[in-house]
Scaffold this motif. Structure first.
Motif, PDB file in Angstrom:
ATOM      1  N   GLY A 198      55.459  25.018   1.827  1.00 30.13           N
ATOM      2  CA  GLY A 198      56.108  26.555   2.190  1.00 30.13           C
ATOM      3  C   GLY A 198      56.513  27.005   3.268  1.00 30.13           C
ATOM      4  N   VAL A 199      56.744  25.790   4.479  1.00 28.87           N
ATOM      5  CA  VAL A 199      56.621  26.801   5.280  1.00 28.87           C
ATOM      6  C   VAL A 199      58.455  26.096   5.895  1.00 28.87           C
ATOM      7  CG1 VAL A 199      57.096  26.056   8.241  1.00 28.87           C
ATOM      8  CG2 VAL A 199      55.054  25.126   7.164  1.00 28.87           C
ATOM      9  N   LYS A 200      58.865  27.852   6.296  1.00 30.92           N
ATOM     10  CA  LYS A 200      59.634  28.107   5.889  1.00 30.92           C
ATOM     11  C   LYS A 200      60.818  28.046   7.403  1.00 30.92           C
ATOM     12  CE  LYS A 200      59.839  30.960   2.050  1.00 30.92           C
ATOM     13  NZ  LYS A 200      58.776  30.428   1.971  1.00 30.92           N
ATOM     14  N   LYS A 201      62.041  28.378   7.679  1.00 32.95           N
ATOM     15  CA  LYS A 201      62.503  28.651   8.673  1.00 32.95           C
ATOM     16  C   LYS A 201      62.171  29.657   9.174  1.00 32.95           C
ATOM     17  CE  LYS A 201      66.966  29.372  11.227  1.00 32.95           C
ATOM     18  NZ  LYS A 201      68.680  28.836  10.392  1.00 32.95           N
ATOM     19  N   GLY A 202      61.827  29.513  10.544  1.00 34.44           N
ATOM     20  CA  GLY A 202      61.647  31.005  11.493  1.00 34.44           C
ATOM     21  C   GLY A 202      60.405  31.224  11.504  1.00 34.44           C
ATOM     22  N   GLU A 203      59.026  30.522  10.024  1.00 38.09           N
ATOM     23  CA  GLU A 203      58.034  30.647  10.873  1.00 38.09           C
ATOM     24  C   GLU A 203      57.547  30.226  12.096  1.00 38.09           C
ATOM     25  OE1 GLU A 203      57.066  30.897   5.909  1.00 38.09           O
ATOM     26  OE2 GLU A 203      55.870  29.423   6.916  1.00 38.09           O
ATOM     27  N   HIS A 204      56.237  31.079  12.567  1.00 42.50           N
ATOM     28  CA  HIS A 204      55.738  30.382  13.471  1.00 42.50           C
ATOM     29  C   HIS A 204      54.828  29.157  13.166  1.00 42.50           C
ATOM     30  CE1 HIS A 204      57.065  34.056  15.427  1.00 42.50           C
ATOM     31  NE2 HIS A 204      57.760  33.664  15.181  1.00 42.50           N
ATOM     32  N   ILE A 205      54.379  28.511  13.926  1.00 40.74           N
ATOM     33  CA  ILE A 205      52.999  26.625  13.849  1.00 40.74           C
ATOM     34  C   ILE A 205      52.796  27.232  14.748  1.00 40.74           C
ATOM     35  CG2 ILE A 205      52.863  24.507  13.213  1.00 40.74           C
ATOM     36  CD1 ILE A 205      55.247  24.597  11.345  1.00 40.74           C
ATOM     37  N   ALA A 206      51.650  27.323  15.280  1.00 34.78           N
ATOM     38  CA  ALA A 206      50.446  26.812  16.185  1.00 34.78           C
ATOM     39  C   ALA A 206      50.302  25.646  16.375  1.00 34.78           C
ATOM     40  CB  ALA A 206      49.149  27.476  15.989  1.00 34.78           C
ATOM     41  N   LEU A 207      50.628  24.799  17.813  1.00 32.94           N
ATOM     42  CA  LEU A 207      49.975  23.269  17.910  1.00 32.94           C
ATOM     43  C   LEU A 207      48.245  23.229  18.447  1.00 32.94           C
ATOM     44  CD1 LEU A 207      53.026  21.584  18.526  1.00 32.94           C
ATOM     45  CD2 LEU A 207      52.239  21.916  16.108  1.00 32.94           C
ATOM     46  N   LEU A 208      47.079  23.339  18.017  1.00 36.85           N
ATOM     47  CA  LEU A 208      46.094  22.945  18.746  1.00 36.85           C
ATOM     48  C   LEU A 208      45.940  21.693  18.607  1.00 36.85           C
ATOM     49  CD1 LEU A 208      43.273  25.739  16.965  1.00 36.85           C
ATOM     50  CD2 LEU A 208      44.454  25.209  19.646  1.00 36.85           C
ATOM     51  N   LEU A 209      46.505  20.485  19.924  1.00 33.49           N
ATOM     52  CA  LEU A 209      46.722  19.508  19.960  1.00 33.49           C
ATOM     53  C   LEU A 209      46.725  19.119  21.383  1.00 33.49           C
ATOM     54  CD1 LEU A 209      48.767  18.368  17.450  1.00 33.49           C
ATOM     55  CD2 LEU A 209      46.239  18.098  16.785  1.00 33.49           C
ATOM     56  N   GLY A 210      45.886  17.606  21.649  1.00 34.50           N
ATOM     57  CA  GLY A 210      45.837  17.073  22.937  1.00 34.50           C
ATOM     58  C   GLY A 210      47.027  16.488  23.238  1.00 34.50           C
ATOM     59  N   ASN A 211      47.309  15.899  24.050  1.00 35.14           N
ATOM     60  CA  ASN A 211      48.099  14.349  24.186  1.00 35.14           C
ATOM     61  C   ASN A 211      47.901  13.535  23.320  1.00 35.14           C
ATOM     62  OD1 ASN A 211      49.260  16.423  26.563  1.00 35.14           O
ATOM     63  ND2 ASN A 211      49.057  14.422  28.069  1.00 35.14           N
ATOM     64  N   SER A 212      49.828  13.534  22.593  1.00 37.27           N
ATOM     65  CA  SER A 212      49.124  12.494  21.188  1.00 37.27           C
ATOM     66  C   SER A 212      50.661  12.153  20.482  1.00 37.27           C
ATOM     67  CB  SER A 212      47.971  12.686  20.718  1.00 37.27           C
ATOM     68  OG  SER A 212      48.597  13.619  19.537  1.00 37.27           O
ATOM     69  N   PRO A 213      50.461  11.160  19.901  1.00 43.17           N
ATOM     70  CA  PRO A 213      52.246  11.211  18.733  1.00 43.17           C
ATOM     71  C   PRO A 213      51.940  12.303  18.138  1.00 43.17           C
ATOM     72  CG  PRO A 213      50.742   8.934  19.011  1.00 43.17           C
ATOM     73  CD  PRO A 213      50.466   9.945  19.950  1.00 43.17           C
ATOM     74  N   HIS A 214      50.617  12.878  17.535  1.00 44.12           N
ATOM     75  CA  HIS A 214      50.488  14.034  16.520  1.00 44.12           C
ATOM     76  C   HIS A 214      51.048  14.928  17.439  1.00 44.12           C
ATOM     77  CE1 HIS A 214      46.668  12.014  14.847  1.00 44.12           C
ATOM     78  NE2 HIS A 214      47.726  12.064  14.123  1.00 44.12           N
ATOM     79  N   PHE A 215      51.017  15.522  18.518  1.00 43.54           N
ATOM     80  CA  PHE A 215      52.057  16.441  19.158  1.00 43.54           C
ATOM     81  C   PHE A 215      53.377  16.378  19.623  1.00 43.54           C
ATOM     82  CE2 PHE A 215      53.868  19.527  22.219  1.00 43.54           C
ATOM     83  CZ  PHE A 215      53.195  20.332  22.561  1.00 43.54           C
ATOM     84  N   VAL A 216      53.863  15.016  19.677  1.00 40.40           N
ATOM     85  CA  VAL A 216      55.274  15.148  19.782  1.00 40.40           C
ATOM     86  C   VAL A 216      55.788  15.128  18.246  1.00 40.40           C
ATOM     87  CG1 VAL A 216      56.847  13.395  20.335  1.00 40.40           C
ATOM     88  CG2 VAL A 216      54.808  13.493  21.996  1.00 40.40           C
ATOM     89  N   ILE A 217      55.425  14.518  17.262  1.00 41.16           N
ATOM     90  CA  ILE A 217      55.961  14.559  15.794  1.00 41.16           C
ATOM     91  C   ILE A 217      55.533  16.285  15.634  1.00 41.16           C
ATOM     92  CG2 ILE A 217      55.511  13.528  13.661  1.00 41.16           C
ATOM     93  CD1 ILE A 217      54.856  11.104  15.002  1.00 41.16           C
TER      94      ILE A 217
END
Length: 518
Positions: free
Chosen positions: A47-66
């Motif tokens: 249900g995430v839509k264009k323009g919505e805000h997503i926070a990343l609480l991640l360290g250096n990892s493929p998870h961050f890049v993806i």
């Protein structure tokens, strides 16, 4: 063109080329692009839509890049957050940034449990599995946040490779980077797709990045320096990034040797640690063609010592979050000038002006201002601060600088009162507000003091009302409310803080006292 479109093009043209190595595991550009596409599609299914805000609480990892590229492909706005921030600091950014989804490490589940009730607008907590997290004894089904929890791997698995994504405008906000302000409250610098793409492209061209480069990505990905210089620019040019989850001199030497890395980007503190380690244990950096330094001014003695030891050039640059971030770099095709931040990069204009905005003569000191496609759209929900910072298309950096007759710029003084700890900006007011919240503190002031390892450390001066209050107690209190790098290294109790005739505390007088006693 934007970052995710460029990734798609690279994946088409160099499908089997290594995009990154992480924990000695390789992923190709085709595999990375596929994961990005599926994550974007999976977000849409949530249900995430264009323009919505997503926070990343991640360290250096493929998870961050993806997560970064997947959210951008969906048209969402990404807000990277330092995962070592305190719950108060994280909560403020999530709330102020109107975040609706959070991608976070499973190790941070206790944090989500602690803050989610105060953040009712957050609909999804997407949890990234780690080996350390899987060994946890936490029964997530018993957590009150459990109904909002989603698995990162399941989100990716639910997505389709046929996902196309919405049309993206180059002026759409791609990333909001929160940077502490002099008021003590972080400000969100809104960077558009054009801002990020142009700066990554221009710095990549300036530094001659190509598919033959292998870049050590050890700077934190949530920081704009890494985001552009050691992540976006390499991926735009088909280079391979070697993702380092946590800086360690021993590990850097190993990775450079094993992967024959060609580019290393770091802050002066990292170069100092590498040099010290090599002198004690040895180390080889012979495959590097270039080292990049930013985040703080590098002492000339350190620069010369490092280059002499390893026979590799360090190119110093300058940037700020509001400029995506790079505006200057020492050029590779002309003499490098130690102590200089270099010349304007491609398509970016820097100049030094007086208080009226008029350019000052060569060699004179004034404020450095910047203009170009990399300059932010503005501060999120802060129109007055935006108008004060961006005037007639120019970004006023607040840094005092001078320019020589060959177009090289030199930072003379930092932003007023700014403390730079290991490359991170620390503003005194933010620390002082925490101290003022302590019931036994009457007055407080924070200043930067020289530190051999971090460049600067935070020292606080406090007037206390309770004579029994100790330095150890107050340091412990700060550690509960501030990220580790913002914590004071020392606190000195004094009878009275110096003030001017209007009662304003004079930090510069305290700083002068510190320097005089060195």
């Amino acid at each position: 063109m934007n970052l995710t479109q460029q990734l798609q093009e690279t994946a088409k043209n160099m499908a089997n080329k290594p995009a990154y190595y992480f924990m000695d595991q390789m992923s190709t550009y085709a595999e990375l692009d596929g994961a990005v596409t599926k994550f974007a599609a999976g977000l849409e299914q949530l249900g995430v839509k264009k323009g919505e805000h997503i926070a990343l609480l991640l360290g250096n990892s493929p998870h961050f890049v993806i997560s970064l590229y997947g959210a951008l492909r969906l048209g969402a706005t990404v807000i990277p957050i330092n995962p070592i921030y305190t719950p108060d600091e994280i909560g403020y950014i999530i709330k102020n940034g109107d975040v609706k989804s959070v991608v976070m490490l499973d190790l941070l589940l206790p944090l989500a449990e602690k803050i989610h009730l105060a953040l009712p607008k957050v609909e999804n907590y997407i949890i990234c599995e780690t080996p350390q997290g899987k060994s946890s004894d936490v029964d997530i089904t018993r957590l009150s946040v459990y109904p909002k929890l989603k698995s990162f791997s399941q989100v990716v698995a639910s997505g389709s490779l046929s996902y196309k994504g919405p049309e993206l405008d180059h002026d759409d906000v791609a990333v909001i980077l929160y940077t502490s302000g002099t008021t003590g409250k972080p400000k969100g610098a809104m960077l558009t797709h054009k801002n990020l793409y142009s700066n990554a492209k221009d710095i990549g061209d300036y530094l001659n990045m190509s598919e033959n480069d292998r870049v050590i990505t050890t700077l934190p990905m949530f920081h704009v320096f890494c985001l552009t210089v050691a992540l976006n620019a390499p991926l735009m040019n088909g280079a391979t990034i070697i993702i380092d989850p946590k800086f360690s001199p021993k590990e850097i030497f190993r990775m450079v040797d094993e992967y024959e890395a060609t580019v290393f980007a770091g802050v002066p503190t990292m170069y100092n640690f590498l040099l010290q380690y090599a002198e004690a244990y040895g180390g080889n950096l012979s495959s590097l063609r270039l080292c990049i330094s930013g985040g703080a001014s590098m002492p000339v003695a350190l620069l010369n010592g490092f280059e002499k030891k390893f026979n590799v050039m360090i190119s110093e640059g300058y940037g700020l979050s509001e400029a995506s971030p790079v505006t200057c770099f020492n050029p590779l095709d002309r003499p490098r000038k130690p102590g200089s931040i270099g010349t304007s990069i491609l398509n970016v204009e820097n100049k030094v002006v007086d208080e009226l905005g008029e350019e000052v003569p060569v060699g004179e000191v004034g404020e450095l201002i910047v203009r170009g496609p990399n300059v932010m759209k503005g501060y999120y929900k802060m129109p007055e601060e935006t108008a004060a910072t961006i005037r007639d298309g120019w970004l006023y950096t607040g840094d005092m600088a001078r320019m020589d007759d060959e177009g090289y710029f030199y930072i003379v003084d930092r932003k007023k009162e700014l403390i730079i700890v290991g490359g991170y900006n620390v503003y005194p007011r933010e620390i002082e507000e925490v101290l003022y919240d302590h019931p036994d503190v009457v007055e407080a002031a924070a200043v930067g003091v020289p530190d051999p390892n971090q460049g600067e450390a935070v020292k606080c001066y406090v007037v206390k009302k309770n004579p029994d209050l100790t330095e150890a107690q107050l340091l412990e209190y700060c550690s509960e409310h501030l990220a580790k790098y913002k914590n004071p290294s020392t606190i000195e109790f004094i009878e009275e803080l110096p003030k001017n005739t209007t009662g304003k505390i004079l930090r510069r007088a305290l700083k002068a006292q510190v320097l005089q006693n060195q």
